[in-house]
Design an enzyme around this catalytic site. Structure first.
Site, PDB file in Angstrom:
ATOM      1  CD  GLU A  13      33.664  35.073  37.863  1.00  0.00           C
ATOM      2  OE1 GLU A  13      33.607  34.815  36.651  1.00  0.00           O
ATOM      3  OE2 GLU A  13      34.718  35.441  38.421  1.00  0.00           O
ATOM      4  CG  ASP A 197      30.867  36.332  26.611  1.00  0.00           C
ATOM      5  OD1 ASP A 197      31.117  36.479  27.819  1.00  0.00           O
ATOM      6  OD2 ASP A 197      31.751  36.086  25.768  1.00  0.00           O
TER       7      ASP A 197
HETATM    8  N1  SAH Z   1      32.008  43.882  32.978  1.00  0.00           N
HETATM    9  C1  SAH Z   1      33.194  43.853  33.791  1.00  0.00           C
HETATM   10  C2  SAH Z   1      34.392  43.323  33.034  1.00  0.00           C
HETATM   11  C3  SAH Z   1      34.292  41.856  32.752  1.00  0.00           C
HETATM   12  S1  SAH Z   1      35.737  41.195  32.049  1.00  0.00           S
HETATM   13  C4  SAH Z   1      33.470  45.291  34.272  1.00  0.00           C
HETATM   14  O1  SAH Z   1      33.139  46.222  33.583  1.00  0.00           O
HETATM   15  O2  SAH Z   1      34.037  45.406  35.359  1.00  0.00           O
HETATM   16  C5  SAH Z   1      35.210  39.523  31.763  1.00  0.00           C
HETATM   17  C6  SAH Z   1      35.350  38.568  32.920  1.00  0.00           C
HETATM   18  O3  SAH Z   1      34.618  37.385  32.630  1.00  0.00           O
HETATM   19  C7  SAH Z   1      36.769  38.072  33.150  1.00  0.00           C
HETATM   20  O4  SAH Z   1      36.974  37.808  34.509  1.00  0.00           O
HETATM   21  C8  SAH Z   1      36.887  36.808  32.286  1.00  0.00           C
HETATM   22  O5  SAH Z   1      37.549  35.760  32.957  1.00  0.00           O
HETATM   23  C9  SAH Z   1      35.436  36.393  32.006  1.00  0.00           C
HETATM   24  N2  SAH Z   1      35.008  36.412  30.580  1.00  0.00           N
HETATM   25  C10 SAH Z   1      33.744  36.128  30.184  1.00  0.00           C
HETATM   26  N3  SAH Z   1      33.596  36.308  28.863  1.00  0.00           N
HETATM   27  C11 SAH Z   1      34.808  36.685  28.375  1.00  0.00           C
HETATM   28  C12 SAH Z   1      35.277  37.056  27.076  1.00  0.00           C
HETATM   29  N4  SAH Z   1      34.472  37.058  26.010  1.00  0.00           N
HETATM   30  N5  SAH Z   1      36.590  37.420  26.960  1.00  0.00           N
HETATM   31  C13 SAH Z   1      37.401  37.416  28.028  1.00  0.00           C
HETATM   32  N6  SAH Z   1      36.990  37.099  29.280  1.00  0.00           N
HETATM   33  C14 SAH Z   1      35.705  36.752  29.477  1.00  0.00           C
END
Ligand code: SAH
Length: 232
Positions: A13, A197
């Site tokens: 980001e 998403d």
């Molecule tokens: N793939 C990452 C984890 C991502 S968590 C890993 O394995 O390290 C999701 C991140 O994107 C968070 O920072 C949140 O702010 C944002 N986000 C995007 N879609 C989201 C969703 N469906 N639920 C919660 N947060 C979401």
């Protein structure tokens, strides 16, 4: 004009933002890295907090208290709740709330604790600047309620509950924490998210697929806001 904080949650980001900075200086602090630099004549301090409300709280407080930023712009990705929001769409937070905060056993509403607010409102002047940027760039910028919690939501049921309870349009894991800190310290803040998403069964897959492209859309918009703020 003072220093502007630009914050994300994950490296993806903020990398597009750091790549554009001049006079880049890195400071290690509190098990994280803070990047100071210059964007088109504007001093900025950039950091990714790591995921979730606790890390977001820590980073926001440090950007304000240690790096003396007088405004904060958050850039990142989010899951869509509102059906009008599609992957890649931009939404700026009007209000932000914590969907996982629950002391309802005592008769309080969801998202509320004594001396707090269910919803914290983003700075209206920064939102105006964002609207001008969207107009100049011919981009559609939606506005709505963003719900924050320490959960990656990948369930239509949970998403629907959050929609009904908070009238939320999008959800993520940091925004409301940023809002609480900035409001407490009286620092104007702005939260922008590009949809990665739809917080449903496919969310994990979509997130991995669209994280980078959506994060970049958000980052580019934030950079245009910095430029506009510089010229105010
Ligand atoms: N793939 C990452 C984890 C991502 S968590 C890993 O394995 O390290 C999701 C991140 O994107 C968070 O920072 C949140 O702010 C944002 N986000 C995007 N879609 C989201 C969703 N469906 N639920 C919660 N947060 C979401």
């Amino acid at each position: 004009m003072g220093k502007i904080a630009i914050m994300g949650a994950m490296p993806e980001e903020i990398e597009p933002i750091i790549a554009t900075l001049h006079d880049l200086r890195e400071t290690e602090y509190a098990a994280n890295v803070y990047y100071e630099g210059n964007y088109k004549g504007q001093e900025v301090v950039v950091a990714y907090s790591k995921i979730g409300k606790v890390f977001a709280t820590l980073t926001t407080a440090i950007l304000i208290e240690r790096f003396c930023c007088d405004k904060l712009l958050f850039s990142g990705v989010a899951g869509a709740i509102n059906k009008e929001l599609k992957i890649g769409d931009l939404i700026m937070a009007d209000g932000l709330c914590q969907h996982d905060l629950d002391i309802t056993a005592f008769g309080h509403p969801y998202g509320f604790v004594p001396e707090g607010d269910v919803c914290i409102w983003a700075d209206s002047w920064l939102k105006q600047i964002a609207k001008k940027v969207a107009y100049d760039k011919n981009l559609i910028l939606k506005e709505g309620i963003i719900a924050t919690g320490d959960q990656f939501v990948a369930s239509s049921e949970r998403k629907e509950w959050i929609r009904q309870t908070f009238k939320a349009d999008a959800l993520e894991m940091e925004g409301a924490a940023v809002a609480v800190v900035c409001a407490s310290l009286d620092v104007p803040f702005f939260v922008l998210r590009a949809i990665s998403d739809s917080a449903d069964m496919d969310a994990g897959f979509d997130f991995d697929e669209f994280l980078k492209s959506s994060a970049k859309l958000s980052a580019n918009f934030i950079l245009s806001m910095v430029e506009k703020l510089k010229n105010q």
